[in-house]
Design an enzyme around this catalytic site. Sequence first.
Site, PDB file in Angstrom:
ATOM      1  N   HIS A  79       0.849  -1.201   0.000  1.00  0.00           N
ATOM      2  CA  HIS A  79       0.000   0.000   0.000  1.00  0.00           C
ATOM      3  C   HIS A  79       0.873   1.234   0.000  1.00  0.00           C
ATOM      4  CE1 HIS A  79       0.519   1.532   4.180  1.00  0.00           C
ATOM      5  NE2 HIS A  79       0.800   0.270   4.454  1.00  0.00           N
ATOM      6  N   CYS A  80       0.289   2.345  -0.486  1.00  0.00           N
ATOM      7  CA  CYS A  80       0.940   3.647  -0.390  1.00  0.00           C
ATOM      8  C   CYS A  80       0.073   4.514   0.515  1.00  0.00           C
ATOM      9  CB  CYS A  80       1.122   4.271  -1.771  1.00  0.00           C
ATOM     10  SG  CYS A  80      -0.420   4.531  -2.683  1.00  0.00           S
ATOM     11  N   ALA A  81       0.099   5.832   0.346  1.00  0.00           N
ATOM     12  CA  ALA A  81      -0.626   6.716   1.258  1.00  0.00           C
ATOM     13  C   ALA A  81      -2.131   6.544   1.170  1.00  0.00           C
ATOM     14  CB  ALA A  81      -0.257   8.170   0.978  1.00  0.00           C
TER      15      ALA A  81
END
EC number: 2.7.1.211
Length: 468
Positions: free
Chosen positions: A26-28
Site C-alpha cells: 500500500h501507499c498513502a
Amino acid sequence: MSDNSRIAKEIIEAVGGEENISSVAHCATRLRLIIEDRTKIDQEAVENIDKVKGAFYNSGQYQVILGTGTVNRIHDEMVKSGFEGTTKSQAKKEGAKKGNVVQRAIRSFGDVFVPIIPVLVATGLFMGLRGLVVQEQVLALFGLTPDDISENFLLFTEILTDTAFIFLPALIAWSTFRVFGGTPILGLVLGLMLVSPALPNAWDVAGGGVEPIMFAGFIPVVGYQASVLPAFIAGIIGAKVERYIRNKMPEALDLILTPFLTLLIMITLALFLIGPVFHALEGVILDATLSVLAWPFGLSGLLIGGLNQIIVITGVHHIFNLLEIQLLDELGENPYNAIATAAVAAQGGATLAVGLKTKSKKLKALALPSSFSAFLGITEPAIFGVNLRYIWPFVMGLIGGAAGGFVASITNLAGTGMAITVIPGTLLYLNEQIFLYILVNVVAIGVAFTLTWLFGYSDKKAEEITEE
C-alpha cells in the site's frame, strides 16, 4: 468480524480470491495488489465495497483507493489473512515487469523522487514562512521594520531554505542508487562530490562572478548545486557499475576495492562527461519551460491547468518534479505550482458538486470525503472514485482547472516551493500573493462546481453511464 476485516475479505473475493493475489502492498491512499489473472477481477463488485473510492489497473498493479488511514488498516487485515506483505517499492518492482520501456523509465523516475519530495516541501514551507516574517506589513504589526531583523536570524533562515537545494544532487544520487540496486551510501558520497566546495559554485558561475574550471580546453567543470539530471544519470550508471564490479571482485577484496573503484570511475565520468552534457540539457529544458510559461494572454495557464490532471491519470506527473526544482533554482519561485493548484482544486470542486447534488447515499458518502481529499492536494479518490466514473464531472474539472490556471498565469502567481497544493499550498503563498492564491482556487472550484452542477451530473445521467 470487524468492518475492516469484512472489507478486506470482500476485496479478496472481488479480485478473484486468494489464489489470484501474489502480494499486497500500500501507499498513502491506495491498496496495491499484484494480480495473477486480471480477467478474474469483478470491477463492479470492487467499486461497490464499503470505503472503496475507486479501483484501476496501473503500473502492473491493481490499485484500490481507500484513502489515508483506512488503507493501512485494510492492508493489515489482508496480511493477517496470510498474504505476503511487501513494501511499495517491492510491489513496484513486481509490477514493473509489465509495461513498455517508456512506462518503466517514468516509474523509475518517480520512485527516485517520491522519497525526496517531503524535504523539498519542508523547504518550500520555510521559504513561505520567511517571506511572511520579513514583510513590512507583518513587521509593522509588532512595531518593527526590515532593518530591525538581525543578520543572525536571516542566516538561520538561509540554513533552513538553502540546504536541501545546495545538497540536492546528494539526495538524488542516494535515492537513485537505492532504486537501481546500488549501495545508497555510495550514491550519497558521489552526490556530495558533485557539490564539493573544491569546485566552482554553480550559482556563482551562473551569476558571472566565477569562471568554471576548463579541462582539456573545452570541458567546463563546476559544482552542481540544485542540479537534477547529472546526479540522476550518474546514480543510474553508478549503481550498475557497482553491481558489475562487485560481481567480478573476489570476496576478500570486495569491501575495499568495490567502493574505491565505483567512486573513482563515477566521479570521473560525472565531472567530465555526464555533468557537462546533462547540465546543458537541463538548461534546454528550463528555457523551454520558461518559454511556455511566458506565453501571452494566460495561454500557458489555460493549457497546463486544463491538461494537468489528464497527465496525473497516466501516472507520469512525477516527471514535472524536475521542472519545479529547476524553476525554484533559477527564479526563486514556482509558477507551475500555482497553475497545478488550480487543476487540483477544480477536480475537488467537480466532485463536491456531485456529492451535494446526488440523492444516492453511497455516492454522497464517497464524493464528499473525496472532494475534501482533493482540497488537501490528493485527487486520486476524486478522479478515479467519482469524476472519471461519470465522465462529465472530470471534463468540467478540466475546464475549471483551465480557468483557474488562466487567472494564475495572467497575475504571475508563483509559489515559494513545490509538491503541495490547494489548502496546504496556502503556506507557499504567505507573502503578498495570498489573496491572489485564494482567488485562483475560488475561480477553479467555482467554475468546476457550477458547470458540473448545471451540465455535468445528474442521477439519471449517472445511471445511463453505469448501465452502458
